[in-house]
Enzyme design. Sequence first.
Site, PDB file in Angstrom:
ATOM      1  N   VAL A  17       0.705  -1.320  -0.042  1.00  0.00           N
ATOM      2  CA  VAL A  17      -0.050  -0.110  -0.141  1.00  0.00           C
ATOM      3  C   VAL A  17       0.853   1.352  -0.072  1.00  0.00           C
ATOM      4  O   VAL A  17       0.692   2.158  -0.697  1.00  0.00           O
ATOM      5  CB  VAL A  17      -1.027  -0.026   1.146  1.00  0.00           C
ATOM      6  CG1 VAL A  17      -1.519   1.238   1.353  1.00  0.00           C
ATOM      7  CG2 VAL A  17      -1.779  -1.167   1.121  1.00  0.00           C
ATOM      8  N   LYS A  37       8.264  -6.028  -8.998  1.00  0.00           N
ATOM      9  CA  LYS A  37       8.069  -6.705  -7.694  1.00  0.00           C
ATOM     10  C   LYS A  37       8.907  -7.834  -7.865  1.00  0.00           C
ATOM     11  O   LYS A  37       9.376  -8.541  -8.930  1.00  0.00           O
ATOM     12  CB  LYS A  37       6.613  -7.614  -7.769  1.00  0.00           C
ATOM     13  CG  LYS A  37       6.595  -8.569  -6.581  1.00  0.00           C
ATOM     14  CD  LYS A  37       6.411  -7.723  -5.227  1.00  0.00           C
ATOM     15  CE  LYS A  37       6.326  -8.597  -4.032  1.00  0.00           C
ATOM     16  NZ  LYS A  37       6.010  -7.773  -2.736  1.00  0.00           N
ATOM     17  N   GLY A 202      -6.259   0.858   6.643  1.00  0.00           N
ATOM     18  CA  GLY A 202      -7.425   0.679   5.827  1.00  0.00           C
ATOM     19  C   GLY A 202      -7.376   1.569   4.719  1.00  0.00           C
ATOM     20  O   GLY A 202      -8.175   1.445   3.546  1.00  0.00           O
TER      21      GLY A 202
END
Length: 235
Positions: A17, A37, A202
Amino acid sequence: MTVLVVTGTGTEVGKTVVTAAVAAAAVAAGRTVAVLKAAQTGVGPDERGDADEVARLAGAVTTAECARFPEPLAPATAARRAGLAPVRPHDVVERARKLAVDHDVVLVEGAGGLLVRFDEEGGTLADVAALLGAPVLLVASAGLGTLNTTELTARELRSRGVELAGVVIGSWPASPDLAMRCNVDDLPVVAGAPLLGAVPAGAGALTPAEFRAAAGSWLGGRLDGVWDVGSWERG
């Protein structure tokens, strides 16, 4: 920063995130962004990985993986158990350099922490950063224990001559406890590098439009944001 390596103090600290937030802020600043990645574990061939999640949240970014392995294990272990060739640091470096030719910013996201092994020879994300000569962004947790893991990671980077660009808290709760509030002041001290942001808990559940609109408010100026720890409402 053409290439920025993103690592965490461990697993589940909000690394993906934070990578998405950095990517979104860079795109909003008019930069072309690629997300690499280094080794994706725990997903099948047709499943969405971390780079896909970054693209979903951040928008117009190029995504790439060096390899993926089905079991949610350290890359070296996952590769061995799957009978697949492991990722090696020079593989990640080569891919990152190719992406840097056509992009203003390349974000290289690791798997787990800095010294998680890619191969049986002990290659790690720390080796990737050293070979690239790239700074590292460290994603840390907010609560108890984070000072120790942050300082250990920072010391390892210094021992290798790798720059620690700064620290971002990966998941800041709406109601932080005393340790968390104190860690805001102590993290940059133990890291020997600035605190460059805090992503609210969140944040990954926001809609992509909401995420992109807010990302810059979670990150400091070095990361194309407007966050300022001195004026930050900590909850």
